[in-house]
Structure formats: C-alpha cells, structure tokens
Enzyme design. Structure first.
Site, mmCIF file in Angstrom:
data_model
loop_
_atom_site.group_PDB
_atom_site.id
_atom_site.type_symbol
_atom_site.label_atom_id
_atom_site.label_comp_id
_atom_site.label_asym_id
_atom_site.label_seq_id
_atom_site.Cartn_x
_atom_site.Cartn_y
_atom_site.Cartn_z
ATOM 1 C CG MET A 77 4.362 0.512 30.992
ATOM 2 S SD MET A 77 5.698 1.083 32.055
ATOM 3 C CE MET A 77 6.239 -0.464 32.788
ATOM 4 C CG ASP A 85 -3.937 -0.113 31.551
ATOM 5 O OD1 ASP A 85 -4.713 0.874 31.480
ATOM 6 O OD2 ASP A 85 -2.983 -0.282 30.761
#
Length: 323
Positions: free
Chosen positions: A21, A133
C-alpha cells in the site's frame, strides 16, 4: 521523493522500504527537529477515492492511540496527489528480520514478544480499532527490548481493496484468520488469531501454512489442521503449544475472546518459563491438566518461512518502520 518537503515541514530522506500500500521514508520534522517516518500511499491507489478516504480515516483513528507498544502516528496529510502518514521513527529491526536471521526463537523470548504485541492490541481494541494485518513485518524490535506494533493506520485502508501488488498480498495471507480468508471483515479475535500465527512462527521459524498462491494459503487457513508447534520444534514447551493452538482455533468462539484473556495466559507462561529457566531445570508442562509431554529431543528445525515484500533484497534491515 528524496529531497522533497511535504506540508512545508517534513523533509524526505532515504527510502527505508515498501509494501503493497505504501512506500516508507525516513524524514526530518523541520519544525520540531526530530527524525520521523513518513509512509506515502502508492500512486496506483491515489485515484481511488474510497481507498484515500479510508487511508485518512484509519490514520486519524490510529493517531488517537498512545501506548508504549504502538508506533505513534503524529500527522496525516496530502500535497497534490501525494497522501502520507507521519509516524514515530523507531530505531530497530522488524520481527520478520529477526526470525529470518535467527530461526526459531527461545520460548521465553517469543512469549515475551507476544505479550507486548497483545498489550498493543488490547489498547487498540479498547479504542475500537482492529489492526487486521498483524504480522512480524509490522512488529518492530528496539535495541532496548521494546516491542512496537505499527501499521494500524494503513491496515484498515487496505481492507476490501484489490491488492495488485501480489507479493504484499501473499505476505499478508500467511497471517489471515479463517474468516478473513473467507472474505469477512473480522474482529478482535481475528487479530488474536494472527498473533497466534506470529507466535507459531517465532517458535518454529516457519509459518503454519504455505502455498504457491494467496488462494491456496487462504484455503489452508480455512480447511487444514495446523501442525502442532512441538512437532516442528520439540523444544517448544507443551503449555506454549496449547496457547498457540487456542489462539489459532478455526472457530472464533473457541479462540481467546479478548486480548486481556490471552495476556493472562501469556503472563502465566512467562512467569513459569522464567522461574524454571532461572533454576536450570527443564521447562514443565503447565496451563491445563492432562497435557501430553514429549521427550525433549533437539531436532532439525524447519527453514524460515517465506519472506514477503517487506524483507525483499534492497530494503535496509536497520532503523525503519515496517511496511
């Protein structure tokens, strides 16, 4: 980006790493004259308004967290098409790097690290923030022995997004809970499942499920029974194995229901391991009756689990934030 100044305040320095990301840089806060870490959203996501909104919203929520085991979020901003988060600069290395270099960690050390991760999750969950995560790449170890969990801001932004950066997706799916692997959102217990996977990897030097594609790994989290840690590394104490297996239960109601509950067991294990190690005696079986103890034979340990984007060649293993 190096040499750029964002927000008239953050002078971008060397690139420290990259993930699915974002790209991570060391920077200098020109106003407060202190080093910071700046995480810049990848260009391919800046045109997706839903991702940008989640990125900013989650970062702002993470900024509300203040805990010694959480990497602090100082600022969030954007300049033209550059969206960024400014974070505490932590001098240390990731837990993934530590495992890759050393292989299985001693049980006492692994439990100590897991307890600090659980403390971070407990604080975040109390503020209604789910990490989603949790993985060794997002855990930083300082020279002083402090454990710092990072990426609370960006993890939520990635949820529900198609991750075109395949290496990052594969790296994350190793730590998916079964419900995440089925496409569900997950809750606090998903974070605790992931912590169980991280503890498993610390104890054995490998992840519990491996595969050639993200889908194959995800299906194993859903369908396959995990190999008990002691079958991979006979030095793992039975009680630590039981703790891992409970955290990694496929049915959410059979797992630890809260971080506090898991912390209590980690503390009990930590006290017993510390006491027996100090006495020079073998580690006992504890935390629960009827445990099967196996002969403590040192066997060949399994090779380290696959590294993902956060530990690929080219990233510096020194002072940096996890990606």
């Amino acid at each position: 980006m190096t040499g750029t100044t964002l927000g008239g305040r953050y002078e971008i320095g060397e690139r420290l790493g990259a993930g699915g990301m974002a790209v991570v840089y060391r920077a200098m806060d020109l106003l407060l004259r202190r080093p910071v870490t700046v995480k810049v959203l990848r260009g391919e996501f800046t045109s997706d308004e839903s991702v940008v909104r989640r990125f900013r919203r989650e970062a702002q929520a993470a900024a509300s967290l203040s805990h010694p085991n959480i990497v602090g979020v100082y600022d969030v901003g954007h300049e033209d098409d550059i969206h960024y988060i400014v974070m505490e600069y932590v001098r240390g290395r990731t837990l993934k790097e530590e495992i890759n270099e050393r292989g299985p960690l001693p049980a006492e050390e692994a439990v100590r690290i897991a307890r600090q991760i659980a403390e971070a999750l407990k604080h975040a969950h109390a503020h209604r923030i789910i990490h989603r995560d949790v993985k060794p790449h997002n855990v930083l170890l300082t020279a002083e022995g402090r454990v710092k969990v990072t990426d609370f801001g960006i993890a939520g932004a990635a949820t529900g997004t198609t991750m075109t950066y395949a290496g990052a997706l594969l790296g994350t799916v190793y730590y998916f809970s079964p419900e995440q692997a089925q496409g569900r959102y997950g809750d606090e217990r998903s974070d605790l499942y992931a912590l169980g996977v991280v503890l498993y990897e610390m104890l054995t030097g490998r992840v519990p499920f491996d595969g050639e594609s993200p889908v194959s790994v995800a299906l194993k989290h859903i369908r396959e029974t995990v190999t008990p840690p002691r079958e991979v590394n006979p030095r793992v104490p039975p009680a630590v194995e039981r703790l891992v297996m409970k955290a990694m239960a496929k049915e959410v109601d059979r797992r630890y229901q809260t971080a506090e509950e898991m912390i209590r067991d980690l503390e009990a294990v930590q006290r017993r391991l510390s006491g027996w190690s100090a006495g020079g005696r073998p580690e006992p079986s504890f935390l629960g009756p009827g445990a099967r103890d196996r002969t403590q034979v040192v066997g060949r340990t399994a090779p380290a689990g696959p590294a993902d984007d956060a530990t690929r060649p080219g990233d510096r293993p020194g002072a940096r934030a996890a990606v």
